[in-house]
Design an enzyme around this catalytic site. Structure first.
Site, PDB file in Angstrom:
ATOM      1  N   ARG A  49       0.853  -1.184   0.000  1.00  0.00           N
ATOM      2  CA  ARG A  49       0.000   0.000   0.000  1.00  0.00           C
ATOM      3  C   ARG A  49       0.894   1.240   0.000  1.00  0.00           C
ATOM      4  O   ARG A  49       2.102   1.133   0.129  1.00  0.00           O
ATOM      5  CB  ARG A  49      -0.936  -0.011   1.215  1.00  0.00           C
ATOM      6  CG  ARG A  49      -0.195  -0.426   2.499  1.00  0.00           C
ATOM      7  CD  ARG A  49      -0.684   0.233   3.711  1.00  0.00           C
ATOM      8  NE  ARG A  49      -0.533   1.671   3.639  1.00  0.00           N
ATOM      9  CZ  ARG A  49       0.632   2.301   3.812  1.00  0.00           C
ATOM     10  NH1 ARG A  49       1.759   1.660   4.034  1.00  0.00           N
ATOM     11  NH2 ARG A  49       0.684   3.624   3.718  1.00  0.00           N
ATOM     12  N   GLY A  50       0.222   2.409  -0.107  1.00  0.00           N
ATOM     13  CA  GLY A  50       0.978   3.654  -0.239  1.00  0.00           C
ATOM     14  C   GLY A  50       1.081   3.945  -1.727  1.00  0.00           C
ATOM     15  O   GLY A  50       1.423   3.051  -2.515  1.00  0.00           O
ATOM     16  N   ALA A  51       0.777   5.188  -2.102  1.00  0.00           N
ATOM     17  CA  ALA A  51       0.664   5.532  -3.522  1.00  0.00           C
ATOM     18  C   ALA A  51       1.892   5.124  -4.345  1.00  0.00           C
ATOM     19  O   ALA A  51       1.763   4.414  -5.343  1.00  0.00           O
ATOM     20  CB  ALA A  51       0.372   7.022  -3.646  1.00  0.00           C
ATOM     21  N   ARG A  86      -6.918   0.024  -7.560  1.00  0.00           N
ATOM     22  CA  ARG A  86      -7.305   1.078  -6.601  1.00  0.00           C
ATOM     23  C   ARG A  86      -7.448   2.370  -7.408  1.00  0.00           C
ATOM     24  O   ARG A  86      -6.616   2.646  -8.273  1.00  0.00           O
ATOM     25  CB  ARG A  86      -6.267   1.259  -5.488  1.00  0.00           C
ATOM     26  CG  ARG A  86      -6.185   0.069  -4.529  1.00  0.00           C
ATOM     27  CD  ARG A  86      -5.336   0.387  -3.307  1.00  0.00           C
ATOM     28  NE  ARG A  86      -6.082   1.139  -2.310  1.00  0.00           N
ATOM     29  CZ  ARG A  86      -5.527   1.632  -1.191  1.00  0.00           C
ATOM     30  NH1 ARG A  86      -4.237   1.473  -0.955  1.00  0.00           N
ATOM     31  NH2 ARG A  86      -6.270   2.304  -0.315  1.00  0.00           N
ATOM     32  N   GLN A 187      -2.732   2.310   9.770  1.00  0.00           N
ATOM     33  CA  GLN A 187      -1.412   2.379   9.120  1.00  0.00           C
ATOM     34  C   GLN A 187      -0.417   3.156   9.993  1.00  0.00           C
ATOM     35  O   GLN A 187       0.784   2.899   9.942  1.00  0.00           O
ATOM     36  CB  GLN A 187      -1.516   3.069   7.754  1.00  0.00           C
ATOM     37  CG  GLN A 187      -2.213   2.240   6.681  1.00  0.00           C
ATOM     38  CD  GLN A 187      -3.699   2.523   6.595  1.00  0.00           C
ATOM     39  OE1 GLN A 187      -4.325   2.861   7.592  1.00  0.00           O
ATOM     40  NE2 GLN A 187      -4.273   2.371   5.423  1.00  0.00           N
ATOM     41  N   ASP A 228      -2.000  11.048  -2.238  1.00  0.00           N
ATOM     42  CA  ASP A 228      -2.235  10.081  -3.315  1.00  0.00           C
ATOM     43  C   ASP A 228      -2.501  10.766  -4.645  1.00  0.00           C
ATOM     44  O   ASP A 228      -2.348  10.162  -5.703  1.00  0.00           O
ATOM     45  CB  ASP A 228      -3.412   9.170  -2.958  1.00  0.00           C
ATOM     46  CG  ASP A 228      -2.978   8.139  -1.934  1.00  0.00           C
ATOM     47  OD1 ASP A 228      -2.706   8.546  -0.782  1.00  0.00           O
ATOM     48  OD2 ASP A 228      -2.863   6.953  -2.290  1.00  0.00           O
ATOM     49  N   ASN A 238      -5.651  12.486   0.450  1.00  0.00           N
ATOM     50  CA  ASN A 238      -4.777  11.629   1.271  1.00  0.00           C
ATOM     51  C   ASN A 238      -5.681  10.810   2.187  1.00  0.00           C
ATOM     52  O   ASN A 238      -6.913  10.954   2.172  1.00  0.00           O
ATOM     53  CB  ASN A 238      -3.768  12.480   2.057  1.00  0.00           C
ATOM     54  CG  ASN A 238      -2.682  11.622   2.698  1.00  0.00           C
ATOM     55  OD1 ASN A 238      -2.106  10.752   2.043  1.00  0.00           O
ATOM     56  ND2 ASN A 238      -2.412  11.819   3.977  1.00  0.00           N
ATOM     57  N   LYS A 239      -5.074   9.960   2.972  1.00  0.00           N
ATOM     58  CA  LYS A 239      -5.805   9.050   3.849  1.00  0.00           C
ATOM     59  C   LYS A 239      -6.896   9.771   4.620  1.00  0.00           C
ATOM     60  O   LYS A 239      -6.692  10.884   5.124  1.00  0.00           O
ATOM     61  CB  LYS A 239      -4.787   8.407   4.809  1.00  0.00           C
ATOM     62  CG  LYS A 239      -5.328   7.446   5.827  1.00  0.00           C
ATOM     63  CD  LYS A 239      -6.162   6.347   5.240  1.00  0.00           C
ATOM     64  CE  LYS A 239      -5.485   5.556   4.158  1.00  0.00           C
ATOM     65  NZ  LYS A 239      -6.444   4.752   3.342  1.00  0.00           N
TER      66      LYS A 239
END
Ligand code: MRU
Length: 340
Positions: A49-51, A86, A187, A228, A238-239
């Site tokens: 995960r993570g852009a 995603r 996270q 992202d 973002n998250k």
């Protein structure tokens, strides 16, 4: 293919390996990823995960498949499927498009392999550049608040916002990091706390909802987060929970920075309204799923709303820390400001 190893992914004996992030920090299990179905499954359940990391791992897998004899047509189909895994992180689409552009070259598959390798190596360099620029902003003995995980697990290098924190720590600035746990998938509580521990960075895990009282008490000097996707007007996704942090920071006069490579700016998104936001399964909010345990605390039939990201409007951002420089709201008035 060259061999690579980052905190969360590797090319080992010509195979893509993924460190399953759903099991961290308690179990370090490397998974072998041999086809597109396997990578889509890992991306969707956030094993990787993570852009930047989802874009880079996708490019590396496409290169391995090309090396193993996938036809050009097959590779294009695989790339299209990976892009759909995603929706929010523009890095995923950008990196796959870069690799697929090389499919038509005469020296395929070498052209594709070279491109995937440069995507990986470029990210390592971009992380270093942003991190240096961001760390220069931080003063000695400051307390930094961050959200989600933006470090070595989320990139091929030292990270974006977490790279800034790590660089400031290595500069000897004696910082303390407030790590938002980052509901619902934690996270921050699981991964950023682990990275801080591994790097010897002084940190305190907090519930997302504690940020307000810490800011009111004057205990947070700056906020650094990743992104992202950034729209050309500076709004950014973002998250989930990043927007509320930005509102809090604005109210309490705490400088708020977003850190990302310039490729996170999507020239086709003119404002945050154009950024697609992923909605995830209700079970993630109603309890804890996957990873090391599964438990539902809410009535199973309760409906839940689970957007994975939110959009922070540009006017709440003090600075956009990109690999090309640190930009302010005034700088955004220039066309293609991120290239200046
Ligand atoms: O759903 P995730 O864990 O992939 O979300 C990650 C984030 O929101 C990060 O802040 C973002 O990708 C930037 S990471 C360098």
């Amino acid at each position: 293919m060259r061999e690579f190893t980052s905190m969360g992914m590797a090319i080992d004996n010509g195979k893509l390996k993924i460190l399953d992030q759903t099991l961290l920090p308690h179990e370090k299990k490397w998974l072998s990823c041999e086809n597109v179905d396997a990578l889509i499954e890992m991306i969707q359940r956030l094993a990787i995960r993570g852009a930047p990391a989802i874009g880079i791992s996708s490019s590396l897998l496409l290169a391995i498949l090309a090396e193993h004899g996938h036809s050009r047509e097959q590779l294009i189909k695989d790339g299209v499927r990976l892009k759909e895994s995603r929706p929010t992180a523009v890095n995923l689409m950008n990196n796959i498009d870069r690799v697929l552009k090389k499919v038509s070259e005469n020296d395929y598959p070498s052209s594709v392999i070279r491109e995937a390798e440069s995507i990986y190596l470029e990210d390592v360099g971009l992380c270093k550049k942003m991190s240096r620029l961001g760390a220069n902003i931080i003063k000695k003995n400051e307390s930094i608040l961050t959200h989600c995980n933006t470090g070595g697990l989320a990139t091929a290098g030292i990270g974006t916002a977490m790279g800034v924190i790590r660089t400031a720590h290595e500069d000897g600035k004696n910082i303390t990091v407030f790590v938002d746990e980052t509901r619902p998938l934690l996270q921050g509580g699981r991964l950023t706390s682990w990275e801080c521990g591994e790097l010897g960075i002084s940190h305190v895990v907090i519930c997302d909802s504690s940020a307000a009282m810490l800011m009111k008490a004057g205990k947070v000097d700056r906020v650094f987060v990743g992104s992202d996707r950034i729209a050309t007007n500076g709004d950014f996704a973002n998250k989930i929970g990043t927007y509320s942090l930005a509102v809090l920071a604005h109210y309490h006069d705490v400088p708020f920075y977003v850190v990302a490579p310039r490729t996170t700016i999507d020239p086709e998104c003119f404002s945050g309204k154009d950024i697609p936001i992923e909605e995830r399964d209700a079970s993630e909010v109603l309890g804890i799923t996957g990873g090391l345990c599964s438990y539902t605390w809410a009535p199973e039939k309760s409906p839940a709303y689970n957007p994975a990201f939110d959009v922070t409007p540009a006017e709440l951002v003090t600075g956009w820390v990109l690999d090309t420089g640190v930009f302010t709201f005034n700088d955004l008035q220039h066309a293609n400001w991120w290239m200046c």
